[in-house]
Structures are given as C-alpha cells and as structure tokens.
Design a protein around this motif. Structure first.
Motif, PDB file in Angstrom:
ATOM      1  N   ALA A 266     -40.185 -17.274 -24.348  1.00  0.00           N
ATOM      2  CA  ALA A 266     -41.513 -16.897 -23.872  1.00  0.00           C
ATOM      3  C   ALA A 266     -41.767 -15.401 -24.052  1.00  0.00           C
ATOM      4  O   ALA A 266     -42.904 -14.985 -24.329  1.00  0.00           O
ATOM      5  N   ASP A 267     -40.727 -14.573 -23.908  1.00  0.00           N
ATOM      6  CA  ASP A 267     -40.903 -13.127 -24.099  1.00  0.00           C
ATOM      7  C   ASP A 267     -41.288 -12.813 -25.538  1.00  0.00           C
ATOM      8  O   ASP A 267     -42.098 -11.913 -25.797  1.00  0.00           O
ATOM      9  N   PHE A 268     -40.709 -13.547 -26.472  1.00  0.00           N
ATOM     10  CA  PHE A 268     -41.055 -13.359 -27.881  1.00  0.00           C
ATOM     11  C   PHE A 268     -42.509 -13.753 -28.139  1.00  0.00           C
ATOM     12  O   PHE A 268     -43.255 -13.018 -28.800  1.00  0.00           O
ATOM     13  N   ALA A 269     -42.916 -14.903 -27.624  1.00  0.00           N
ATOM     14  CA  ALA A 269     -44.303 -15.345 -27.807  1.00  0.00           C
ATOM     15  C   ALA A 269     -45.270 -14.347 -27.176  1.00  0.00           C
ATOM     16  O   ALA A 269     -46.335 -14.045 -27.742  1.00  0.00           O
ATOM     17  N   ARG A 270     -44.903 -13.800 -26.024  1.00  0.00           N
ATOM     18  CA  ARG A 270     -45.755 -12.818 -25.345  1.00  0.00           C
ATOM     19  C   ARG A 270     -45.851 -11.525 -26.153  1.00  0.00           C
ATOM     20  O   ARG A 270     -46.947 -10.946 -26.303  1.00  0.00           O
TER      21      ARG A 270
ATOM     22  N   ALA B  15     -46.948 -20.296 -20.934  1.00  0.00           N
ATOM     23  CA  ALA B  15     -46.662 -21.017 -19.687  1.00  0.00           C
ATOM     24  C   ALA B  15     -45.786 -22.241 -19.952  1.00  0.00           C
ATOM     25  O   ALA B  15     -44.865 -22.540 -19.183  1.00  0.00           O
ATOM     26  N   THR B  16     -46.059 -22.954 -21.048  1.00  0.00           N
ATOM     27  CA  THR B  16     -45.249 -24.123 -21.389  1.00  0.00           C
ATOM     28  C   THR B  16     -43.834 -23.707 -21.764  1.00  0.00           C
ATOM     29  O   THR B  16     -42.855 -24.346 -21.350  1.00  0.00           O
ATOM     30  N   LEU B  17     -43.705 -22.634 -22.535  1.00  0.00           N
ATOM     31  CA  LEU B  17     -42.373 -22.149 -22.903  1.00  0.00           C
ATOM     32  C   LEU B  17     -41.579 -21.772 -21.665  1.00  0.00           C
ATOM     33  O   LEU B  17     -40.377 -22.066 -21.563  1.00  0.00           O
ATOM     34  N   GLU B  18     -42.228 -21.141 -20.708  1.00  0.00           N
ATOM     35  CA  GLU B  18     -41.529 -20.761 -19.479  1.00  0.00           C
ATOM     36  C   GLU B  18     -41.150 -21.997 -18.670  1.00  0.00           C
ATOM     37  O   GLU B  18     -40.039 -22.096 -18.140  1.00  0.00           O
ATOM     38  N   GLY B  19     -42.054 -22.958 -18.594  1.00  0.00           N
ATOM     39  CA  GLY B  19     -41.797 -24.159 -17.814  1.00  0.00           C
ATOM     40  C   GLY B  19     -40.731 -25.040 -18.410  1.00  0.00           C
ATOM     41  O   GLY B  19     -39.885 -25.607 -17.700  1.00  0.00           O
ATOM     42  N   MET B  20     -40.732 -25.175 -19.735  1.00  0.00           N
ATOM     43  CA  MET B  20     -39.761 -26.040 -20.398  1.00  0.00           C
ATOM     44  C   MET B  20     -38.460 -25.320 -20.714  1.00  0.00           C
ATOM     45  O   MET B  20     -37.416 -25.942 -20.888  1.00  0.00           O
ATOM     46  N   GLY B  21     -38.499 -24.002 -20.810  1.00  0.00           N
ATOM     47  CA  GLY B  21     -37.281 -23.244 -21.105  1.00  0.00           C
ATOM     48  C   GLY B  21     -36.306 -23.227 -19.946  1.00  0.00           C
ATOM     49  O   GLY B  21     -35.101 -23.098 -20.137  1.00  0.00           O
ATOM     50  N   ASP B  22     -36.822 -23.361 -18.729  1.00  0.00           N
ATOM     51  CA  ASP B  22     -35.986 -23.474 -17.542  1.00  0.00           C
ATOM     52  C   ASP B  22     -35.808 -24.960 -17.268  1.00  0.00           C
ATOM     53  O   ASP B  22     -36.755 -25.658 -16.906  1.00  0.00           O
ATOM     54  N   LYS B  23     -34.585 -25.466 -17.453  1.00  0.00           N
ATOM     55  CA  LYS B  23     -34.367 -26.918 -17.377  1.00  0.00           C
ATOM     56  C   LYS B  23     -34.663 -27.471 -15.985  1.00  0.00           C
ATOM     57  O   LYS B  23     -35.102 -28.619 -15.855  1.00  0.00           O
ATOM     58  N   LEU B  24     -34.456 -26.654 -14.945  1.00  0.00           N
ATOM     59  CA  LEU B  24     -34.781 -27.123 -13.602  1.00  0.00           C
ATOM     60  C   LEU B  24     -36.286 -27.207 -13.409  1.00  0.00           C
ATOM     61  O   LEU B  24     -36.805 -28.153 -12.807  1.00  0.00           O
ATOM     62  N   ALA B  25     -37.014 -26.211 -13.936  1.00  0.00           N
ATOM     63  CA  ALA B  25     -38.477 -26.264 -13.866  1.00  0.00           C
ATOM     64  C   ALA B  25     -39.002 -27.458 -14.654  1.00  0.00           C
ATOM     65  O   ALA B  25     -39.960 -28.125 -14.241  1.00  0.00           O
ATOM     66  N   ALA B  26     -38.358 -27.746 -15.790  1.00  0.00           N
ATOM     67  CA  ALA B  26     -38.769 -28.892 -16.601  1.00  0.00           C
ATOM     68  C   ALA B  26     -38.560 -30.199 -15.834  1.00  0.00           C
ATOM     69  O   ALA B  26     -39.393 -31.116 -15.902  1.00  0.00           O
ATOM     70  N   ARG B  27     -37.453 -30.302 -15.097  1.00  0.00           N
ATOM     71  CA  ARG B  27     -37.211 -31.490 -14.269  1.00  0.00           C
ATOM     72  C   ARG B  27     -38.325 -31.667 -13.237  1.00  0.00           C
ATOM     73  O   ARG B  27     -38.810 -32.778 -12.998  1.00  0.00           O
ATOM     74  N   ARG B  28     -38.744 -30.551 -12.631  1.00  0.00           N
ATOM     75  CA  ARG B  28     -39.800 -30.632 -11.622  1.00  0.00           C
ATOM     76  C   ARG B  28     -41.119 -31.080 -12.235  1.00  0.00           C
ATOM     77  O   ARG B  28     -41.840 -31.914 -11.662  1.00  0.00           O
ATOM     78  N   LEU B  29     -41.461 -30.533 -13.392  1.00  0.00           N
ATOM     79  CA  LEU B  29     -42.702 -30.920 -14.057  1.00  0.00           C
ATOM     80  C   LEU B  29     -42.665 -32.387 -14.477  1.00  0.00           C
ATOM     81  O   LEU B  29     -43.669 -33.096 -14.380  1.00  0.00           O
ATOM     82  N   ALA B  30     -41.502 -32.830 -14.957  1.00  0.00           N
ATOM     83  CA  ALA B  30     -41.370 -34.230 -15.343  1.00  0.00           C
ATOM     84  C   ALA B  30     -41.547 -35.148 -14.137  1.00  0.00           C
ATOM     85  O   ALA B  30     -42.197 -36.198 -14.217  1.00  0.00           O
TER      86      ALA B  30
END
Length: 445
Positions: free
Chosen positions: A90-94, A109-124
């Motif tokens: 996400a830092d690169f995209a920014r 926002a998607t890169l940040e959400g999916m890059g953190d596997k725990l955050a991805a679990r929550r979104l799923a």
C-alpha cells in the motif's frame, strides 16, 4: 484516463507478459530493471529500460523511492507491479499516487485491508465467508493460549505474509515455541513484520482459488483453479477448473469470492483463495491476493480473457466489459512451474547460466518464460524460469498434452523441477484429479 506509457516494476516472465499485452494495446513500456536484469529478455523487448538499482532486491525492486523516481523520470502514466515485490504494498501504491502515476491494481484501502491477513479474515467474515478457527496472538503466551483453543495440528502464519513465507505447521504443543521463533524470524526477514496468527490445519485440504474481476462497482468470477500440489506451501502445479469438485460446491465457492469482491469494492484482477476439505468439500477463506497471480494463464486458457488487459482497462477507469454470463469456460488447462531448483536436494536453488533452453511448442501449448539459450538465472530472485501451460477439451487430454510437452523440454546445465513434473504428470493419482496438499510428500516418499 488513457495510459500512454506504462512502467513495469517487476522482472522475469511476468514483466515480459505485461510488455506484450501493453504493446498489443498500443501502450509504450518502460521496464524498471535491476543491473542484474539489464540485458534480460524483458529489457530487450521493452521500449525503454530504467535501472532501479543493483542486483539485491532490497536495493532495487523493493526500494520504493528508487522505483517511484525512475517511473516519474520516465514520464510514465501508470505502473504495473506484476506479482511479488511491491505488488501488494500500500505504501508503494500511495507513493505512486502522490507522484501522479496510476497504480494498476486495487485501491490503497483494499491493499491495506487484504495485506493484513487478520484484517482480511475480518472483512471476509463481514461478507459472510467461513474462516478457519484461529486468530490473532501477539505474545508467546497468547499464541499458546490460542493454540490450545484451536487444537493441533495447526499453522502459524505471518500476518503480512504470502508465498508460504513465515508459515509453520505445528503438530504437538511441545513443538510450538521453536516453530513460533522460526515463523516470526522468517516473517520479519521477508515482510519487515514478525506478527503471526494461528489457524487450524486441515489434514486433507485442497487449495482452491477463484479468479475475480471488479471495477469498484461490479464484480464477476472467471472460475476456479486448483493449486494443491505445493512444496513448503508454495505452488508447483496449477489447473483450471479445479477437478473432481461437485457442481454445487464449485458454485458456492465462486459465489463466495464474488460476494467478498463486491463487499470491498474490488478493482482489477484478484484471487480469492480457499482451503477445501477433500472429504466433504466444506471450504474456508484463506486470503485475497490483490494482484495478478503466477497461475493466471490457466484461467486465460479456459476463458479466452486476457487478464492483464482487463487490469489495464480498469486502471484507466473503464467499467468491466464482461458480464458473468459472457464468461464461458471451456476445456481444462494445467500449468507447471519450471524452477531453477534441485528437487532431490530439498529444492535448493540452482542459479547460473541456461546454456540450452528448449521449450515445448505445439497446439494447446503455451510457454511464459524469460529464459532462452545463454540467459542468466541470477541468485537474487525467485527461481522461476518459466511456466508450461497446456489446454485441451478434456482434463484427460490435457494431462496427456502435459506429458508430451514435458518430454520435449530441455534445460541445460542446471538442475530444474522439470524431472519432478514428469513424475507428477505420470502419477495415476494426479491423472484422476482432486489430489490434496499432501500429494507431493507422498510422491517423494
């Protein structure tokens, strides 16, 4: 917007793949190459080459400031990150956005959400997808407690992980502390983040994934892939569609992937990965890879859709040109990764010069490779030399086509995974389809 000049922040076969689609679309290309790749085939095919640093990845391909400066100096409108390296950073995209350069991929926002596997679990979970028992554990004491709740065997997985890095299987409580130390050390070295989480291990699991496309408003799927044949949690063989899977299970996993993509407003090409229980076909969300995948050619083979083109069109702000009803997969496709590794020496990398690289050809055979006669395989990067992809009307025919293609493949003088793939292709369990992630250990035994 219109992309007139595309900066490619990657190397190897994926860089070459992006260059060729961009050329067909009338887009000029600039390859951001390391000094070690300055004379590579992608460098020869790109319209321009910008050196981003010396051979080691940390000084070139992973150096955000250098890559952004090179893209800006080249006058690029957009950057395609390929896979690996900075593709999900996400830092690169920014940084690219701040430089006025479009990132070919999902939102920050998607890169940040999916890059953190725990955050991805929550979104799923929010999207109604099942996840494996387990979860976050910040301290050794918390890991022990979480492990006791989850049960053994289990997996320790890097929160910022991918590609099998920072992952350890633990079968007994007495092995937990040592495995945790190794997983955290590898996670720190690979991702700069030692955090891990706990997840139940499914003994007879299959690795099934779904290719999705989205434009931020609509999302569709392009079918399933099976990537269960792995070494050290890294894929070796991929195929589409996932074989030996009931229609209702396939439809359910495809619907789940689309539901997640819509929930997060996904843009571009992405892959939702699932662990499927080989006994009852129940499935659990693992992660969403917010980038193009190494195995994307098998999906292209059965659908006729150029996924790189779709990425570029969405990046230009265009709505999806495809509807779900327009995606009509045909036949079966199988891909094998030819790596410069010695399977008989625990897959030890074998960099060097490919004195001879004779790749197969013929009807239904595709090769994505940046290696030709005399090309170097540098010691700094992933050992992938190329991918052999076959497509046929039936899976049985695809297996035969794969066997024939591998029999004509010749690479000298370094060890490669080609002999192992010949054994896999000849194995009757593989021919039957539906093997689980323990297949390779059984083959080697």
């Amino acid at each position: 917007m219109t992309i007139r000049k595309l900066f490619i922040a990657n190397r190897g076969e994926i860089a070459l793949r992006v260059i060729r689609t961009a050329r067909r679309m009338g887009i000029a290309t600039v390859l951001g190459a390391s000094e070690a790749d300055a004379a590579s085939l992608p460098a020869l095919e790109a319209d321009e080459v910008a050196i981003v640093g010396p051979g080691p990845s940390s000084q070139g391909y992973l150096a955000i400031d250098r890559v952004v400066a090179a893209a800006k100096a080249a006058g690029a409108d957009a950057v395609h990150p390929g896979y690996g390296f900075l593709s999900e950073n996400a830092d690169f995209a920014r940084a690219m956005a701040e430089a006025g350069i479009t990132f070919v991929g999902p939102s920050i926002a998607t890169l940040e959400g999916m890059g953190d596997k725990l955050a991805a679990r929550r979104l799923a979970t929010e999207a109604g997808l099942p996840v494996l028992p387990g979860g976050e554990a910040q301290t050794p004491e918390a890991v022990r407690q979480r492990a006791a709740e989850t049960g053994y065997p289990l997996l320790l997985k890097a929160v910022a992980g991918g590609g099998g890095k920072g992952m350890r299987r633990v079968d007994r409580p007495e092995d937990l502390d040592a495995a945790l130390a190794m997983a955290q050390a590898e996670a720190q070295a690979s991702f700069g983040n030692p955090a891990v989480y706990v997840e139940r291990f499914v003994a007879r699991g299959r690795h099934v994934e779904v290719q999705v496309l989205g434009d931020g408003v609509r999302a569709i799927h392009l079918g399933t892939r099976d990537c269960s044949i792995q070494r050290r949690f890294q894929k070796l063989v991929e195929e589409a569609p996932a074989p030996a899977m009931p229609d209702d299970a396939r439809a359910a996993i495809e619907a789940a992937a689309v539901r997640l993509a819509r929930h997060i407003g996904y843009r571009g090409a992405g892959t939702a990965e699932f662990l499927v229980d080989a006994d009852d076909f129940s499935f659990f969300f693992l992660e969403l890879n917010a980038r193009i995948q190494v195995e994307h050619p098998v999906t292209e083979a059965i659908t006729g859709v150029d996924l790189i083109e779709q990425q570029l069109l969405v990046a230009m702000g265009k709505p999806l040109s495809l509807t779900q009803s327009m995606v009509r997969p045909t036949g079966a496709a199988i891909e094998v990764r030819i790596n410069a590794e010695d399977p008989d020496a625990d897959f030890r990398p074998s960099p060097g010069t490919a004195i001879r690289a004779a790749w197969p050809a013929g009807p239904g055979v595709r090769v994505d490779s940046h290696i030709a006669n005399g090309c170097e395989v540098p010691p700094f990067y992933d050992s992938l030399m190329g991918k052999v992809i076959v497509h046929a009307a039936t899976r049985e025919e695809a297996v035969r086509r794969l066997q024939a293609a591998l029999s004509s493949l010749e690479i000298d003088v370094m060890p490669t995974t080609a002999p192992l793939h010949r054994r896999i292709a000849a194995d009757p369990r593989f021919a039957a389809g539906g093997v689980d992630t323990g297949f390779l250990s059984g083959l080697q035994a």
